[in-house]
Design an enzyme around this catalytic site. Sequence first.
Site, mmCIF file in Angstrom:
data_model
loop_
_atom_site.group_PDB
_atom_site.id
_atom_site.type_symbol
_atom_site.label_atom_id
_atom_site.label_comp_id
_atom_site.label_asym_id
_atom_site.label_seq_id
_atom_site.Cartn_x
_atom_site.Cartn_y
_atom_site.Cartn_z
ATOM 1 N N LYS A 1 6.807 -0.627 10.990
ATOM 2 C CA LYS A 1 8.011 0.199 11.202
ATOM 3 C C LYS A 1 8.371 0.327 12.684
ATOM 4 O O LYS A 1 9.468 0.777 13.036
ATOM 5 C CB LYS A 1 7.829 1.565 10.556
ATOM 6 C CG LYS A 1 7.736 1.451 9.046
ATOM 7 C CD LYS A 1 7.660 2.759 8.330
ATOM 8 C CE LYS A 1 7.743 2.566 6.818
ATOM 9 N NZ LYS A 1 6.721 1.665 6.253
ATOM 10 N N VAL B 1 -2.528 -0.733 1.127
ATOM 11 C CA VAL B 1 -2.546 -0.484 -0.312
ATOM 12 C C VAL B 1 -3.274 0.828 -0.593
ATOM 13 O O VAL B 1 -4.442 0.975 -0.232
ATOM 14 C CB VAL B 1 -3.282 -1.627 -1.053
ATOM 15 C CG1 VAL B 1 -3.177 -1.441 -2.554
ATOM 16 C CG2 VAL B 1 -2.759 -2.968 -0.612
#
Length: 331
Positions: free
Chosen positions: A127, A169
Amino acid sequence: MFDNKAILITGGTGSFGHKYVETILARYKPKRIVIYSRDELKQYEMQQKFDSDVMRYFIGDVRDAERLKQAMSEIDFVIHAAALKHVPVAEYNPMECIKTNIIGAENVIQAALANKVEKVIALSTDKAANPVNLYGATKLASDKLFVAANNIAGKLPTKFSVVRYGNVVGSRGSVVPFFQKLIDEGANKLPITDTRMTRFWITLQQGVDFVLKNFERMKGGEIFVPKIPSIRIMDLAEAMLPNVEHDVVGIRPGEKLHEIMCPEDDANHTFEFDDYYVIAPSITFTQRGNDYSKNSIGEQGNKVAENYAYSSGSNPDFLSVEQIQHYNQIR
Ligand SMILES: NC(=O)c1ccc[n+]([C@@H]2O[C@H](COP(=O)([O-])OP(=O)(O)OC[C@H]3O[C@@H](n4cnc5c(N)ncnc54)[C@H](OP(=O)(O)O)[C@@H]3O)[C@@H](O)[C@H]2O)c1
């Protein structure tokens, strides 16, 4: 590499910190591991889990420069993992995110220099590449601080590098536990923001191993990016709740359709190695060399093509539904 070394990890009570400590204790014989974070309950719970006499738990905030300096006394390696990392939280509390992610980063740098720490790796995120939300923007500012710190270090021995990767994850607050909670509560469909959405996908263990390896590779100034697979959000939903029609709820503010790890605008100083990329500094270092085509352990990289971008959307490596199910089990 980590035998007989004193290591400090800011935000050590988080998802990364737990996996990192588990890995280091299983593979090495460190002298000391200092966990530096704010909340006593998380530290108490971590103490129950890791019952080793090399563990030290320091209550402290990365916003507190003096406390950080004290905590880094006689430390060899630092991993900077502490962050405010939830996109909507950062949008709603912008100055708090800036204080932790940017001022905190600068405090880590100054404390490491003051204590002549050998190597520092700061964790970053996809990001931070071409950011569209405040969380990403603060992590980009943090990346810039860590890269520039190699200049500020001058003749001091401390080397600073950054590791940037994508969605872990199953990490706290991420999409897999969110979907799982809905399924456990009896949901018969999942909320999809946009059917075209893709994300990079990495397990916590892969993230930890990549950070560990980069302590050997780093010269200081690199942004290390692992080559990892992507997932399609529709495949994730199919993997977790198969054979149903899911709801499309619309993209959220501050979200991208695809994430980027190596932006096209950095291509002229990005090198491709076998299983990772290095974004070299765009600034010239006055005291240290500027050749990042070869790393400290002799691995050779090549400049990427002029307009190359490493994006989750154009990644050649996508996980199948079955592979996503496997990743979800081993996370
Ligand atoms: N998880 C992901 O998917 C992902 C992906 C890419 C990059 N990253 C990066 O990886 C790093 C670690 O992520 P994570 O998943 O381990 O996060 P996490 O589970 O949220 O852990 C972060 C830790 O930081 C501590 N912390 C927060 N503010 C602090 C402050 N002001 N001073 C000291 N400690 C503070 C928190 O503990 P206390 O509340 O006790 O202080 C928390 O345990 C972050 O920098 C993140 O940006 C994460």
